[in-house]
Structure formats: C-alpha cells, structure tokens
Design a protein around this motif. Sequence first.
Motif, PDB file in Angstrom:
ATOM      1  N   VAL A 110      -9.599  42.048  55.199  1.00 36.64           N
ATOM      2  CA  VAL A 110      -9.621  42.035  53.745  1.00 36.64           C
ATOM      3  C   VAL A 110      -9.850  43.471  53.252  1.00 36.64           C
ATOM      4  O   VAL A 110     -10.690  44.191  53.798  1.00 36.64           O
ATOM      5  N   THR A 111      -9.096  43.874  52.237  1.00 32.84           N
ATOM      6  CA  THR A 111      -9.279  45.213  51.667  1.00 32.84           C
ATOM      7  C   THR A 111     -10.158  45.100  50.433  1.00 32.84           C
ATOM      8  O   THR A 111      -9.873  44.298  49.541  1.00 32.84           O
ATOM      9  N   HIS A 112     -11.238  45.858  50.421  1.00 31.23           N
ATOM     10  CA  HIS A 112     -12.222  45.707  49.344  1.00 31.23           C
ATOM     11  C   HIS A 112     -13.043  47.001  49.275  1.00 31.23           C
ATOM     12  O   HIS A 112     -13.772  47.324  50.203  1.00 31.23           O
ATOM     13  N   GLY A 113     -12.909  47.736  48.171  1.00 33.73           N
ATOM     14  CA  GLY A 113     -13.708  48.963  48.016  1.00 33.73           C
ATOM     15  C   GLY A 113     -15.166  48.619  47.760  1.00 33.73           C
ATOM     16  O   GLY A 113     -15.468  47.639  47.074  1.00 33.73           O
ATOM     17  N   PHE A 114     -16.057  49.372  48.356  1.00 34.44           N
ATOM     18  CA  PHE A 114     -17.494  49.096  48.222  1.00 34.44           C
ATOM     19  C   PHE A 114     -18.187  50.449  48.126  1.00 34.44           C
ATOM     20  O   PHE A 114     -18.067  51.265  49.040  1.00 34.44           O
ATOM     21  N   GLY A 115     -18.909  50.713  47.038  1.00 36.35           N
ATOM     22  CA  GLY A 115     -19.634  51.982  46.975  1.00 36.35           C
ATOM     23  C   GLY A 115     -19.997  52.368  45.559  1.00 36.35           C
ATOM     24  O   GLY A 115     -19.711  51.643  44.595  1.00 36.35           O
ATOM     25  N   GLY A 116     -20.685  53.501  45.448  1.00 41.28           N
ATOM     26  CA  GLY A 116     -21.059  54.034  44.142  1.00 41.28           C
ATOM     27  C   GLY A 116     -22.387  53.517  43.621  1.00 41.28           C
ATOM     28  O   GLY A 116     -22.660  53.605  42.427  1.00 41.28           O
ATOM     29  N   PHE A 117     -23.226  52.974  44.503  1.00 41.60           N
ATOM     30  CA  PHE A 117     -24.497  52.404  44.036  1.00 41.60           C
ATOM     31  C   PHE A 117     -25.700  53.311  44.298  1.00 41.60           C
ATOM     32  O   PHE A 117     -26.837  52.919  44.080  1.00 41.60           O
ATOM     33  N   VAL A 118     -25.438  54.495  44.824  1.00 45.67           N
ATOM     34  CA  VAL A 118     -26.514  55.476  45.056  1.00 45.67           C
ATOM     35  C   VAL A 118     -26.122  56.766  44.348  1.00 45.67           C
ATOM     36  O   VAL A 118     -25.013  57.262  44.542  1.00 45.67           O
ATOM     37  N   THR A 119     -27.015  57.275  43.507  1.00 44.23           N
ATOM     38  CA  THR A 119     -26.700  58.483  42.729  1.00 44.23           C
ATOM     39  C   THR A 119     -27.720  59.579  43.001  1.00 44.23           C
ATOM     40  O   THR A 119     -28.923  59.373  42.841  1.00 44.23           O
ATOM     41  N   MET A 120     -27.202  60.736  43.373  1.00 45.95           N
ATOM     42  CA  MET A 120     -28.048  61.902  43.628  1.00 45.95           C
ATOM     43  C   MET A 120     -28.563  62.448  42.290  1.00 45.95           C
ATOM     44  O   MET A 120     -27.782  62.741  41.384  1.00 45.95           O
ATOM     45  N   GLN A 121     -29.902  62.581  42.169  1.00 47.48           N
ATOM     46  CA  GLN A 121     -30.482  63.029  40.892  1.00 47.48           C
ATOM     47  C   GLN A 121     -31.128  64.406  40.949  1.00 47.48           C
ATOM     48  O   GLN A 121     -31.474  64.971  39.912  1.00 47.48           O
ATOM     49  N   GLY A 122     -31.355  64.918  42.153  1.00 49.53           N
ATOM     50  CA  GLY A 122     -31.982  66.235  42.260  1.00 49.53           C
ATOM     51  C   GLY A 122     -32.499  66.448  43.663  1.00 49.53           C
ATOM     52  O   GLY A 122     -32.751  65.482  44.388  1.00 49.53           O
ATOM     53  N   GLY A 123     -32.647  67.711  44.027  1.00 45.32           N
ATOM     54  CA  GLY A 123     -33.163  67.983  45.368  1.00 45.32           C
ATOM     55  C   GLY A 123     -32.937  69.421  45.751  1.00 45.32           C
ATOM     56  O   GLY A 123     -32.437  70.220  44.946  1.00 45.32           O
ATOM     57  N   ASP A 124     -33.302  69.750  46.978  1.00 44.80           N
ATOM     58  CA  ASP A 124     -33.088  71.121  47.464  1.00 44.80           C
ATOM     59  C   ASP A 124     -33.303  71.165  48.968  1.00 44.80           C
ATOM     60  O   ASP A 124     -33.725  70.182  49.573  1.00 44.80           O
ATOM     61  N   TYR A 125     -32.995  72.340  49.538  1.00 48.73           N
ATOM     62  CA  TYR A 125     -33.273  72.621  50.944  1.00 48.73           C
ATOM     63  C   TYR A 125     -34.567  73.421  51.023  1.00 48.73           C
ATOM     64  O   TYR A 125     -34.761  74.359  50.222  1.00 48.73           O
TER      65      TYR A 125
END
Length: 503
Positions: A475-490
Amino acid sequence: MAIPADLLTNAKPIDPALPAHREWLSKLQGNILNGHGRDHTINLFVRLPADADSARTLLKALAPMVTSALRQEAERHDFKANGLPGRLFCNLLLTAHGLRALGVNADRLAKFTDLTVEGKTTLKATFLSGMAEDAVSDLADPDPAGWLFGGPGNPVDLLVLLGDDDVGELGRRGRDVKDRLEAADCEIAQVVRGSALRTDTGEGIEHFGYVDGRSQPLFLTSDFTGLAEDGSIDPATTQEAGGGGLNNWNPFASLGLVLKSDPLVDDDAAFGSLFVFRKLEQNVRGFTIEEQRLADSLGLKERDRERAGAMAVGRFRDGTPLVISEFDGASPPKENDFNYGVDVNAENRPAGRRCPLQAHIRKTNPRGDIRRRFGLPDDDAERSRRIVRRGIPFGSRNRHPNAFQALDDLPSDGVGLLFMCFQASIRHQFAFMQNSWVNANDFVTNGVGIDPVIGQGGSDPHRWQAAYGVDGAVVTHGFGGFVTMQGGDYFFAPSIPFLLNPD
Ligand code: HEM
C-alpha cells in the motif's frame, strides 16, 4: 593518568572502580558514558557577557557545580546499595560561539575542525559553524530565523543543564542559577524544562506513547553481566545488565565513539564530548490519526491495528521490535538483541517484509543493512555512526500518553522531545545520520522515503506491506510531518579542568 589508547578503540567495557580510571573520569563531565537518570531537568540557554574576562570569571564560578563522571558513578553506586538519591546533576556545555566569547584562541578552535571525508555527500554541518548555519541545507530544518533559540536572532553561548528527581528542589536551584547568571550580565536566551514520562512499570516513554531510550551504545562493565575473566565481552556468556543476550546485536562501544581529547587544555587525561540539542515538538493528535489511517489503508483489524504505528517506529509501544514479532508483548518486551538479517530477500538484500525499511529505528540504526545492501565485509563503518541519546520529553498533558483519550483531546502542540545526543564528531555521527539516512529518500535503497517519525524534506510516498513477514499487497501511503524542530545548537562538553580554569 590518560585513557589507555586501546580503550579508545577496543571492545572492552571499562570498570570505573579501577584506580587506573579515576583521574580521567574525575575530569570528564557526567551524562556522557551513562545517562544522569534524573526525571526532571531545567535547561538554561545563556548568552555570556560581552567581555571575555567576565565570561571566564563566571564559568570558573559555575564549574564546581558540574557533576563529574566519577561522582555520577559513585552516586549511582550509593543509590543501588543504599537507596540514596543523587544530588543536583549539572552539565555545562558551550557552543563554538560561546568558546569565542570566552576568548579561546584560533589554534585551539581549529582543533575542532572536522575534516572527515563523507564520500559523495555535500554535508557541511560541524560544531564550529553551529547548527543554524547548515540547518536548512544539510538538516532540512525550518528556517533558523524562526527558531526559539540557537538561530541568528537568539544565539546561545552556554547551556546549563540541571537535573533532579525532586521537581521543587530543581525549581529552587534553577532559579538561584538564573539569578547568578543575570547578576553576572548574562542574557537568558531561553529556559526549557524537561520531564520524564513513565509507564506503570517505570519505563521511559515519549509523547507518541512508545518506550524510548532503550537501544544505546554501552561503555561500562556495569552495563553488562557475565563478562569474560579479562573483562571483555564474550558473546556466549555476556548479557546486557537490563536483560537480553548479545548474539544478534552487540551494543558495546569503545570510548572513541563518544569522547574527544579536550582541545582546550594541555592535559592528556582531559576528555570532552560533542553534544547536540534539538527541541522537537510532537503533534501527537496528527501522529495518532495517521496511525489509524495507515491501519485502515492496510486493512488491519483489532489486535493487528497496533502494527501500523509499529511500522512507522520499528518497535511497538511496549518496545517489542517489529522485526522479531508481529504483535506486541514480547518477553522481554524491550528486546535489543536483534538485527535485520532475518528480513532480507533471496539476494540477501534488505527486504522490509517484517519491519519497513523506512521505520525510525531501522533508518537510524540499520544493524547491518548497509553491509547487506552494498556487500561490505563488516559493519564497522555503520556502527561508527552511532550516537549516545540522552533526550527527555517536554510539555505537560492532562492524561498520561498511554491512558485512553479521545483523538480530539490529544495535544497537537506544546509537547515533544528535548532530543540530546553525545558523540565524538557531530559531522560524522548526528549530522550524517539526520542528513544521509533519516532525510534520505534513497536510504537504505531506492525510493524508501524519509523516516516517517523525524524525516524532513521531500519524500517518495512510503510503501507498506499489509501482510507480516511474507511478500504481499503493498500500500502506498505518505506518513510524516508530525515532529517540528523549534530550536537548538551544537555544543561541546569540555573537560572539568578547562571549566575550572578557562584562562
Ligand atoms: C530510537 C522516538 C528523535 C535517533 C527511538 C525509539 C523511539 C524513538 C520510540 C525506540 C526506542 C529505542 O530503541 O530506544 C523518537 C521520537 C523522536 C526521535 C518521538 C522525535 C520527537 C530522534 C532523532 C534521532 C533519533 C532526532 C537522530 C537523528 C534514534 C536512534 C534510536 C532511536 C539512533 C535507536 C535505534 C536502535 O538502536 O535500534 N526513537 N526519536 N531519534 N532514535 Fe529516536
């Protein structure tokens, strides 16, 4: 005494109780070789005073708060033997921007340059340029201009990470530290709190409701039972301390995976580690609805429906790996002694009939898929990409993630994961993993699509097999986009000698 060179490369867990290890462990920050284990954290993202002398004076004053790896081990021992809770935990972590604010000279900074050749990839992300610099091109992140911290509008020099099991005590100590920082002319770029989520049996989970933090590179003798007489791993007798053999997956890592000789001091017993922090918001409602939609697309009924989410993650909610079981409830449920060699086609290439090739844990730790895909002689290169995860959830909820809740009541924002990891090289490990595995449409083979949990950027629609373990309808079914990067650093976790004397 320095770390014996063979321990940086050889497969022998270290015993912190041995006098030979005391010196370097007393100079290394805690939380690197094993997690600090506190259920609550306060993360203060700080801009140091403009004047380098004042910045160094402040760092020196904060340094005695830091928990060394040696003290963390002693506290862990006290807790096991006498039930004594550990003291306030503290890490001090500096960005390259912060090292410059402290006046670290160019020669020392140059020692952070990471020139590892990464084959054909265009990956640039390094500690020295900072996460925001390469975020869009290499990590496919949202524009750093909109980040809460770490972006150009709100840069960060120092992260003070405080941890405690007593949330009230942590709050008081956090406020004291914040007062001290402000009195020393620092600016607080952001304050982020983390709080562990646990099941009834005490397992740590993340907001989508899955057991997390299970599979980790392990370094210490206390992480194993039944080591050989000379302290090395004998696959026939050795087990993980938490249970489970080492026949199909060896979680051991030599110190070279996570430690870097500290370029900031002239001391061969002083080590540090590179650190990544990403505040990742989770749309729990969206993810849960998508799990149900996928179950519908695949025609999964009743007990089988749980498999839809497990196909995105690679483990069921209770931690059962999908590649070893069609249903949850395996015993032990958090089994880690597995690889994907049982999920191959007739040519011994990765097949994805049991666990989809795009599943989060298969993308981030292919457990031999690269060898099988490209006919390599061993897994050394793949294993050298491993990261030491130290994340903790953030945000509060009305109901526990595993309690029944109407879809409409699930949070779509305000909760997530404070993703953190240690490694010897950000470019070789985290950045490569995110860029060339997670976000890569054609990893581990053409058209797999990106990781449905954390993948960013374009993806072919994912392909999912309805039947478990056999060739069948796809079955072809796109799944994603439920995690959003809000800030960070190394960041770099410098050795304690540097923190005590950053001049
Ligand atoms: C494993 C969730 C972000 C790398 C896992 C597991 C879960 C999970 C449920 C399985 C438990 C375990 O094996 O420990 C999440 C969620 C994330 C997230 C919800 C974001 C909100 C990331 C990021 C990376 C990453 C950003 C790195 C780029 C890994 C790795 C493993 C793992 C390396 C272990 C795989 C293995 O050894 O089998 N994650 N994760 N995760 N995750 Fe994530």
